[in-house]
Design a protein around this motif. Structure first.
Motif, PDB file in Angstrom:
ATOM      1  N   THR A 116      43.271   5.866  -9.861  1.00 33.08           N
ATOM      2  CA  THR A 116      43.783   5.966 -11.215  1.00 33.08           C
ATOM      3  C   THR A 116      44.233   4.593 -11.693  1.00 33.08           C
ATOM      4  N   GLY A 117      44.380   4.459 -13.020  1.00 30.13           N
ATOM      5  CA  GLY A 117      44.885   3.217 -13.585  1.00 30.13           C
ATOM      6  C   GLY A 117      43.800   2.173 -13.763  1.00 30.13           C
ATOM      7  N   PRO A 118      44.157   1.048 -14.357  1.00 29.98           N
ATOM      8  CA  PRO A 118      43.184  -0.015 -14.614  1.00 29.98           C
ATOM      9  C   PRO A 118      42.712  -0.673 -13.316  1.00 29.98           C
ATOM     10  N   ARG A 119      41.534  -1.266 -13.373  1.00 29.42           N
ATOM     11  CA  ARG A 119      41.013  -1.983 -12.211  1.00 29.42           C
ATOM     12  C   ARG A 119      41.748  -3.306 -12.035  1.00 29.42           C
ATOM     13  N   ARG A 120      41.994  -3.634 -10.769  1.00 26.81           N
ATOM     14  CA  ARG A 120      42.661  -4.887 -10.442  1.00 26.81           C
ATOM     15  C   ARG A 120      41.810  -5.673  -9.444  1.00 26.81           C
ATOM     16  N   ASP A 121      42.067  -6.960  -9.363  1.00 27.23           N
ATOM     17  CA  ASP A 121      41.264  -7.793  -8.479  1.00 27.23           C
ATOM     18  C   ASP A 121      41.318  -7.273  -7.043  1.00 27.23           C
ATOM     19  N   ALA A 122      40.191  -7.319  -6.356  1.00 24.05           N
ATOM     20  CA  ALA A 122      40.093  -6.869  -4.970  1.00 24.05           C
ATOM     21  C   ALA A 122      39.022  -7.711  -4.280  1.00 24.05           C
ATOM     22  N   THR A 123      39.392  -8.332  -3.168  1.00 25.18           N
ATOM     23  CA  THR A 123      38.492  -9.259  -2.484  1.00 25.18           C
ATOM     24  C   THR A 123      38.521  -9.001  -0.984  1.00 25.18           C
ATOM     25  N   THR A 124      37.343  -8.927  -0.378  1.00 25.37           N
ATOM     26  CA  THR A 124      37.216  -8.729   1.061  1.00 25.37           C
ATOM     27  C   THR A 124      36.217  -9.723   1.634  1.00 25.37           C
ATOM     28  N   ASP A 125      36.638 -10.495   2.621  1.00 26.63           N
ATOM     29  CA  ASP A 125      35.727 -11.358   3.364  1.00 26.63           C
ATOM     30  C   ASP A 125      35.120 -10.539   4.502  1.00 26.63           C
ATOM     31  N   TYR A 126      33.846 -10.789   4.800  1.00 30.78           N
ATOM     32  CA  TYR A 126      33.210 -10.063   5.895  1.00 30.78           C
ATOM     33  C   TYR A 126      32.282 -10.983   6.673  1.00 30.78           C
ATOM     34  N   ARG A 127      31.992 -10.564   7.903  1.00 30.09           N
ATOM     35  CA  ARG A 127      31.049 -11.299   8.748  1.00 30.09           C
ATOM     36  C   ARG A 127      30.324 -10.302   9.637  1.00 30.09           C
ATOM     37  N   ARG A 128      29.020 -10.431   9.698  1.00 26.62           N
ATOM     38  CA  ARG A 128      28.214  -9.561  10.544  1.00 26.62           C
ATOM     39  C   ARG A 128      28.256 -10.091  11.972  1.00 26.62           C
ATOM     40  N   LEU A 129      28.693  -9.238  12.907  1.00 29.95           N
ATOM     41  CA  LEU A 129      28.835  -9.663  14.294  1.00 29.95           C
ATOM     42  C   LEU A 129      27.630  -9.316  15.148  1.00 29.95           C
ATOM     43  N   ALA A 130      27.008  -8.151  14.911  1.00 31.21           N
ATOM     44  CA  ALA A 130      25.887  -7.698  15.728  1.00 31.21           C
ATOM     45  C   ALA A 130      25.124  -6.626  14.958  1.00 31.21           C
ATOM     46  N   THR A 131      23.888  -6.392  15.375  1.00 32.58           N
ATOM     47  CA  THR A 131      23.050  -5.389  14.721  1.00 32.58           C
ATOM     48  C   THR A 131      22.370  -4.515  15.776  1.00 32.58           C
ATOM     49  N   VAL A 132      21.837  -3.372  15.307  1.00 30.11           N
ATOM     50  CA  VAL A 132      21.068  -2.493  16.177  1.00 30.11           C
ATOM     51  C   VAL A 132      20.054  -1.746  15.313  1.00 30.11           C
ATOM     52  N   GLU A 133      18.920  -1.418  15.909  1.00 34.25           N
ATOM     53  CA  GLU A 133      17.908  -0.581  15.271  1.00 34.25           C
ATOM     54  C   GLU A 133      17.630   0.579  16.221  1.00 34.25           C
ATOM     55  N   VAL A 134      17.793   1.806  15.735  1.00 31.57           N
ATOM     56  CA  VAL A 134      17.634   2.979  16.596  1.00 31.57           C
ATOM     57  C   VAL A 134      16.379   3.743  16.197  1.00 31.57           C
ATOM     58  N   ASP A 135      15.672   4.280  17.194  1.00 30.91           N
ATOM     59  CA  ASP A 135      14.412   5.000  16.977  1.00 30.91           C
ATOM     60  C   ASP A 135      14.671   6.464  16.656  1.00 30.91           C
ATOM     61  N   ILE A 136      15.323   6.695  15.511  1.00 32.53           N
ATOM     62  CA  ILE A 136      15.613   8.050  15.062  1.00 32.53           C
ATOM     63  C   ILE A 136      15.123   8.178  13.620  1.00 32.53           C
TER      64      ILE A 136
END
Length: 253
Positions: A111-131
């Motif tokens: 609810t209410g007006p939008r306010r600034d929001a910031t998130t830093d991120y970093r990809r550490l590892a990945t995976v691909e699954v056979d599903i």
């Protein structure tokens, strides 16, 4: 029994389990357990929440032992001087592998007006699954670390959904088909978001304190299954670190 990560005359820090509400509210059932009530059975004296985590999120949670201490810690959260580090598993492989999500969000309960929001991120590892799922024979997932600069309601969950890499297990902002895949194939029935590390200044000693929370069984199974052990170990040291005195501080990897 709750896992107590740190305790002194002013502060208690616990490793909050996933799917445990922090306190009573109109959004949870009257028969549900609450972290603050469970903690009062383990710790003597008055307890006051210094901040909150979503019910679905696990990890470091600070509790003050007086209203004054709760207020002092709250000022640090409001002043954005507390450093928060989360681990998450997201659908797909975020590209670029490191970046900042800058996307305004509304207040509590959307609810209410939008306010600034910031998130830093970093990809550490990945995976691909056979599903197979939908029109894809294989599915891609990534382990990421997220460090929010602001503290909006469900900020990390909304930010990763905004960049089309929702957190696995997120029933509100995620993908139901991928959530079901993790339940059926990996026995994961929780939101894969964990408040791994919290760094703040102790209001009494003025020492910087860093507290880390270990991963639960679901997380540990997935880390082993996806061969993410090295990525996690390179990031997580565990325990409590008094950065002024050096007590409990591990050497960097």
């Amino acid at each position: 029994m709750l896992e107590i990560l740190y305790q002194d005359d002013d502060i208690v820090a616990v490793n909050k389990p996933a799917n445990l509400a922090v306190h009573r509210s109109k959004f949870v059932g009257p028969d549900d357990a609450f972290l603050i009530d469970l903690l009062r059975e383990q710790v003597d004296g008055r307890l006051h929440l210094a901040h909150r985590l979503d019910r679905a999120t696990s990890g470091v949670l600070l509790v003050a032992r007086s209203p004054e201490m709760a207020s002092a810690l709250g000022e640090q959260f409001m002043g954005r001087t507390v450093s928060k580090r989360y681990l998450a598993v997201v659908r797909g492989w975020p590209d670029p592998a490191e970046g900042t999500i800058d996307y305004p969000l509304p207040g509590s309960r959307d609810t209410g007006p939008r306010r600034d929001a910031t998130t830093d991120y970093r990809r550490l590892a990945t995976v691909e699954v056979d599903i197979p799922l939908g029109r894809y024979e294989k599915q891609r997932y990534a382990l990421v670390v997220a460090e929010p600069r602001t503290g909006r309601f469900r900020q990390i969950r909304k930010h990763f959904a905004h960049i089309h890499h929702p957190i696995v297990g997120d029933s509100q902002h995620g993908r139901g088909d991928h959530n079901r895949l993790f339940k059926q194939h990996f026995s994961s029935h929780r939101l894969l978001l964990h408040a791994e590390r919290l760094t703040f200044t102790h209001p009494m000693t003025q020492h910087p304190i860093a507290i880390s929370a270990n991963l639960d069984d679901t997380w540990q199974r997935l880390v082993a299954r996806f061969a993410w052990d090295d990525a996690v170990q390179a990031l997580v040291t565990g325990g409590v670190c008094d950065e002024a005195s050096g007590a409990g501080c591990a050497s960097p990897p």
